[in-house]
Scaffold this active site. Structure first.
Site, PDB file in Angstrom:
ATOM      1  N   THR A 126       0.826  -1.211   0.000  1.00  0.00           N
ATOM      2  CA  THR A 126       0.000   0.000   0.000  1.00  0.00           C
ATOM      3  C   THR A 126       0.858   1.258   0.000  1.00  0.00           C
ATOM      4  O   THR A 126       1.980   1.256   0.527  1.00  0.00           O
ATOM      5  CB  THR A 126      -0.900  -0.024   1.258  1.00  0.00           C
ATOM      6  OG1 THR A 126      -1.428   1.277   1.478  1.00  0.00           O
ATOM      7  CG2 THR A 126      -0.115  -0.404   2.517  1.00  0.00           C
ATOM      8  N   ASP A 127       0.297   2.350  -0.524  1.00  0.00           N
ATOM      9  CA  ASP A 127       1.014   3.635  -0.467  1.00  0.00           C
ATOM     10  C   ASP A 127       1.120   4.147   0.972  1.00  0.00           C
ATOM     11  O   ASP A 127       1.901   5.045   1.256  1.00  0.00           O
ATOM     12  CB  ASP A 127       0.342   4.679  -1.381  1.00  0.00           C
ATOM     13  CG  ASP A 127      -1.088   5.029  -0.983  1.00  0.00           C
ATOM     14  OD1 ASP A 127      -1.650   4.367  -0.084  1.00  0.00           O
ATOM     15  OD2 ASP A 127      -1.659   5.973  -1.571  1.00  0.00           O
ATOM     16  N   GLU A 128       0.344   3.547   1.888  1.00  0.00           N
ATOM     17  CA  GLU A 128       0.378   4.029   3.275  1.00  0.00           C
ATOM     18  C   GLU A 128       1.734   3.780   3.938  1.00  0.00           C
ATOM     19  O   GLU A 128       2.046   4.392   4.949  1.00  0.00           O
ATOM     20  CB  GLU A 128      -0.752   3.389   4.094  1.00  0.00           C
ATOM     21  CG  GLU A 128      -2.106   3.752   3.526  1.00  0.00           C
ATOM     22  CD  GLU A 128      -3.289   3.375   4.411  1.00  0.00           C
ATOM     23  OE1 GLU A 128      -3.126   3.360   5.642  1.00  0.00           O
ATOM     24  OE2 GLU A 128      -4.364   3.097   3.856  1.00  0.00           O
ATOM     25  N   TYR A 151      -1.314  -0.560  11.137  1.00  0.00           N
ATOM     26  CA  TYR A 151      -1.541  -1.252   9.851  1.00  0.00           C
ATOM     27  C   TYR A 151      -0.397  -0.986   8.892  1.00  0.00           C
ATOM     28  O   TYR A 151       0.245  -1.913   8.376  1.00  0.00           O
ATOM     29  CB  TYR A 151      -2.869  -0.801   9.229  1.00  0.00           C
ATOM     30  CG  TYR A 151      -2.982  -1.120   7.746  1.00  0.00           C
ATOM     31  CD1 TYR A 151      -3.065  -2.440   7.307  1.00  0.00           C
ATOM     32  CD2 TYR A 151      -2.982  -0.106   6.782  1.00  0.00           C
ATOM     33  CE1 TYR A 151      -3.141  -2.734   5.938  1.00  0.00           C
ATOM     34  CE2 TYR A 151      -3.062  -0.398   5.425  1.00  0.00           C
ATOM     35  CZ  TYR A 151      -3.139  -1.707   5.001  1.00  0.00           C
ATOM     36  OH  TYR A 151      -3.210  -1.998   3.663  1.00  0.00           O
ATOM     37  N   LYS A 155       2.541  -3.459   7.237  1.00  0.00           N
ATOM     38  CA  LYS A 155       2.735  -3.648   5.793  1.00  0.00           C
ATOM     39  C   LYS A 155       4.166  -3.243   5.399  1.00  0.00           C
ATOM     40  O   LYS A 155       4.789  -3.888   4.562  1.00  0.00           O
ATOM     41  CB  LYS A 155       1.722  -2.809   4.999  1.00  0.00           C
ATOM     42  CG  LYS A 155       0.275  -3.259   5.126  1.00  0.00           C
ATOM     43  CD  LYS A 155      -0.011  -4.617   4.534  1.00  0.00           C
ATOM     44  CE  LYS A 155       0.119  -4.665   3.029  1.00  0.00           C
ATOM     45  NZ  LYS A 155      -0.275  -6.018   2.510  1.00  0.00           N
TER      46      LYS A 155
HETATM   47  P1  NAD Z   1      -9.615  -7.456   2.736  1.00  0.00           P
HETATM   48  O1  NAD Z   1      -9.567  -7.152   4.189  1.00  0.00           O
HETATM   49  O2  NAD Z   1     -10.870  -7.185   1.971  1.00  0.00           O
HETATM   50  O3  NAD Z   1      -9.251  -8.990   2.487  1.00  0.00           O
HETATM   51  C1  NAD Z   1      -8.220  -9.640   3.166  1.00  0.00           C
HETATM   52  C2  NAD Z   1      -8.375 -11.138   2.914  1.00  0.00           C
HETATM   53  O4  NAD Z   1      -7.272 -11.811   3.552  1.00  0.00           O
HETATM   54  C3  NAD Z   1      -9.661 -11.734   3.507  1.00  0.00           C
HETATM   55  O5  NAD Z   1     -10.262 -12.600   2.583  1.00  0.00           O
HETATM   56  C4  NAD Z   1      -9.164 -12.505   4.726  1.00  0.00           C
HETATM   57  O6  NAD Z   1      -9.973 -13.624   5.060  1.00  0.00           O
HETATM   58  C5  NAD Z   1      -7.774 -12.923   4.277  1.00  0.00           C
HETATM   59  N1  NAD Z   1      -6.866 -13.192   5.397  1.00  0.00           N
HETATM   60  C6  NAD Z   1      -6.651 -12.391   6.482  1.00  0.00           C
HETATM   61  N2  NAD Z   1      -5.753 -12.986   7.310  1.00  0.00           N
HETATM   62  C7  NAD Z   1      -5.390 -14.146   6.711  1.00  0.00           C
HETATM   63  C8  NAD Z   1      -4.487 -15.182   7.069  1.00  0.00           C
HETATM   64  N3  NAD Z   1      -3.775 -15.132   8.203  1.00  0.00           N
HETATM   65  N4  NAD Z   1      -4.346 -16.231   6.234  1.00  0.00           N
HETATM   66  C9  NAD Z   1      -5.054 -16.302   5.078  1.00  0.00           C
HETATM   67  N5  NAD Z   1      -5.944 -15.362   4.703  1.00  0.00           N
HETATM   68  C10 NAD Z   1      -6.099 -14.299   5.506  1.00  0.00           C
HETATM   69  O7  NAD Z   1      -8.391  -6.671   2.099  1.00  0.00           O
HETATM   70  P2  NAD Z   1      -8.267  -5.954   0.688  1.00  0.00           P
HETATM   71  O8  NAD Z   1      -8.808  -4.589   0.783  1.00  0.00           O
HETATM   72  O9  NAD Z   1      -8.751  -6.881  -0.360  1.00  0.00           O
HETATM   73  O10 NAD Z   1      -6.683  -5.828   0.575  1.00  0.00           O
HETATM   74  C11 NAD Z   1      -5.895  -6.868  -0.004  1.00  0.00           C
HETATM   75  C12 NAD Z   1      -4.425  -6.475   0.051  1.00  0.00           C
HETATM   76  O11 NAD Z   1      -4.237  -5.260  -0.658  1.00  0.00           O
HETATM   77  C13 NAD Z   1      -3.929  -6.218   1.467  1.00  0.00           C
HETATM   78  O12 NAD Z   1      -2.633  -6.755   1.571  1.00  0.00           O
HETATM   79  C14 NAD Z   1      -3.897  -4.709   1.597  1.00  0.00           C
HETATM   80  O13 NAD Z   1      -2.896  -4.298   2.488  1.00  0.00           O
HETATM   81  C15 NAD Z   1      -3.576  -4.313   0.178  1.00  0.00           C
HETATM   82  N6  NAD Z   1      -4.076  -2.975  -0.236  1.00  0.00           N
HETATM   83  C16 NAD Z   1      -5.372  -2.636  -0.039  1.00  0.00           C
HETATM   84  C17 NAD Z   1      -5.831  -1.388  -0.484  1.00  0.00           C
HETATM   85  C18 NAD Z   1      -7.289  -0.981  -0.339  1.00  0.00           C
HETATM   86  O14 NAD Z   1      -7.647   0.152  -0.677  1.00  0.00           O
HETATM   87  N7  NAD Z   1      -8.175  -1.851   0.116  1.00  0.00           N
HETATM   88  C19 NAD Z   1      -4.941  -0.500  -1.092  1.00  0.00           C
HETATM   89  C20 NAD Z   1      -3.613  -0.898  -1.281  1.00  0.00           C
HETATM   90  C21 NAD Z   1      -3.193  -2.135  -0.853  1.00  0.00           C
END
Ligand code: NAD
Length: 337
Positions: A126-128, A151, A155
Site C-alpha cells: 500500500t502507499d500508506e 496497519y 505492511k
Molecule cells: P480485505 O480485508 O478485503 O481482504 C483480506 C483477505 O485476507 C480476507 O479474505 C481474509 O480472510 C484474508 N486473510 C486475512 N488474514 C489471513 C491469514 N492469516 N491467512 C489467510 N488469509 C487471511 O483486504 P483488501 O482490501 O482486499 O486488501 C488486499 C491487500 O491489498 C492487502 O494486503 C492490503 O494491504 C492491500 N491494499 C489494499 C488497499 C485498499 O484500498 N483496500 C490498497 C492498497 C493495498
C-alpha cells in the site's frame, strides 16, 4: 504463468484479481488460500465455485505446515500475497492480528516460496507505507518508508522482509504499492461502501475530523490489472506504485456520493479524528506506466457511479455482512447510529 497461488482471495481485491485471472486467461489454474476472517467472504467468488481452473483452500498463511503442504502438492509458478488484516481503525484497536498476518504471514510465505523455488512472488502493498504528504508532492518508489499506523507499519515491515529476501537470497519478488481502492465486493467498513449503505438507510455518515484528509482513489480492476502487469512483465526486485490520478478530500468524495445517491448533505456527521490520521496520500505511478505499459482505464466518476449501482443491486450481499460479526465492531467504533 499457468498455476498461481493467491492468498487472501476471498477479500475485496483478491477476489477481483481472481475474477480477472479466470476471465482473461483460459489456461490459468488459481488456488485461493484464505483463512476466511471477518473480511473473507466465499460469496465474493460464488460464480466461479465450479470453474475447473479454480480451487479454494481454507487456511492461514501464518501456519508453515499449511503453506508448505500446499506448495508440496502443487507446482506453483507464482505466489501473489493479498492476505492481510487491512483496516487501519482495527489496527488502532488491536495491532496483534496485524503483526501476525501481515508480518509473520509474509515471512512464512517467503520461506515456503523460496524453499519451493517459486519463480515469481508478488507482495501486494500500500502507499500508506510511505507515511503522509503535505499539500504538495507525490510518493515515488524512492520515497522513504515512514508508516504512521500499526496497519501501515505492519505492511512496511512485510515490504522490508520482501526486500531483504531479494537482496539476501536473490528471491524473485516484486512489491506493488497502491492507493485507496474502490469497487464491488469491498467490505462495508471502508469509506465508500460504508457511506453508500448508511446513506441508503438514512443513517449518518461519520467523517473523521474536518474531512480534509486527501486520498487518491483507484478502481479495484485498474489495481488488479496493475498487479497482473507486475506479475507478468515486472522485473524481480522492483517496486511498482499504482494510483488512480483521482485525489480527493474525504469531504469531497462524501458530498459526491450523496449527490449521486440523491441524499441530503445533512447526513454528514463530523466525528473525532482518527489518531495519527495521515493528511494526504498521492502517488506517482509513472514507473508502472512506462515500464509495465499499465495505465488507469476507469474514469473516477463513472467508476464511482458503477460502484454505487453494484451496492444498490446487491443488498443481500451487503445485509448478510452488516448483520454478523461486523455488527459488533461497527457498534464499538460508531455506537448504534
Ligand atoms: P480485505 O480485508 O478485503 O481482504 C483480506 C483477505 O485476507 C480476507 O479474505 C481474509 O480472510 C484474508 N486473510 C486475512 N488474514 C489471513 C491469514 N492469516 N491467512 C489467510 N488469509 C487471511 O483486504 P483488501 O482490501 O482486499 O486488501 C488486499 C491487500 O491489498 C492487502 O494486503 C492490503 O494491504 C492491500 N491494499 C489494499 C488497499 C485498499 O484500498 N483496500 C490498497 C492498497 C493495498
Amino acid at each position: 504463468m499457468k498455476r498461481i497461488l493467491v492468498t487472501g482471495g476471498c477479500g475485496f481485491i483478491g477476489s477481483n484479481f481472481i475474477r480477472l485471472q479466470l476471465s482473461e486467461y483460459p489456461e490459468i489454474e488459481v488456488t485461493n488460500l484464505d483463512k476466511l476472517t471477518y473480511a473473507g467472504n466465499l460469496e465474493n467468488l460464488k460464480d466461479f465455485e465450479s470453474h475447473s481452473g479454480y480451487q479454494f483452500v481454507k487456511g492461514d498463511i501464518t501456519d508453515p505446515e499449511v503453506v508448505n503442504s500446499l506448495l508440496d502438492s502443487v507446482d506453483f509458478d507464482a505466489v501473489i500475497n493479498f492476505a492481510a488484516e487491512s483496516h487501519v481503525d482495527r489496527s488502532i484497536l488491536d495491532s496483534g492480528p496485524f503483526i501476525q498476518t501481515n508480518i509473520v504471514g509474509t515471512q512464512v510465505l517467503l520461506d515456503a516460496a523460496r524453499k519451493h523455488e517459486v519463480n515469481r512472488y508478488v507482495q501486494v502493498s500500500t502507499d500508506e507505507v510511505y507515511g503522509s504528504l503535505g499539500p504538495e508532492g507525490l510518493f515515488t518508489e524512492q520515497t522513504p518508508i515512514a508508516p504512521n499506523s500499526p496497519y501501515s507499519a505492519s505492511k512496511a515491515a512485510a515490504d522490508l522482509l520482501v526486500r531483504s529476501y531479494v537482496n539476501t537470497f536473490g528471491f524473485p519478488a516484486i512489491i506493488t504499492r497502491c492507493s485507496n481502492n474502490y469497487g464491488p465486493y469491498q467490505f462495508p467498513e471502508k469509506l465508500i461502501p460504508l457511506f453508500i449503505s448508511n446513506a441508503q438507510e438514512g443513517k449518518s455518515l461519520p467523517i473523521y475530523g474536518e474531512g480534509t484528509n486527501v486520498r487518491d482513489w483507484i478502481h479495484v480492476m485498474d489495481h488488479c490489472r496493475g498487479i497482473d502487469a507486475a506479475l507478468r512483465k515486472g522485473e524481480p526486485g522492483q517496486v511498482y506504485n499504482f494510483g488512480g490520478h483521482a485525489e480527493m478530500q474525504n469531504i469531497e468524495i462524501t458530498k459526491l456520493l450523496l449527490k449521486l445517491l440523491d441524499k441530503p448533505e445533512s447526513l454528514i456527521e463530523y466525528v473525532t479524528d482518527r489518531p495519527g490520521h495521515d493528511l494526504r496520500y498521492a502517488i506517482d505511478c509513472s514507473k508502472a506506466e512506462s515500464e509495465l505499459g499499465w495505465k488507469v482505464e476507469t474514469d473516477f466518476q463513472a467508476g464511482l457511479k458503477e460502484t454505487i449501482d453494484w451496492y444498490l443491486d446487491n443488498p443481500e450481499w451487503v445485509n448478510r455482512i452488516r448483520t454478523g460479526k461486523y455488527r459488533e465492531y461497527y457498534e464499538q467504533q460508531y455506537g448504534t447510529r
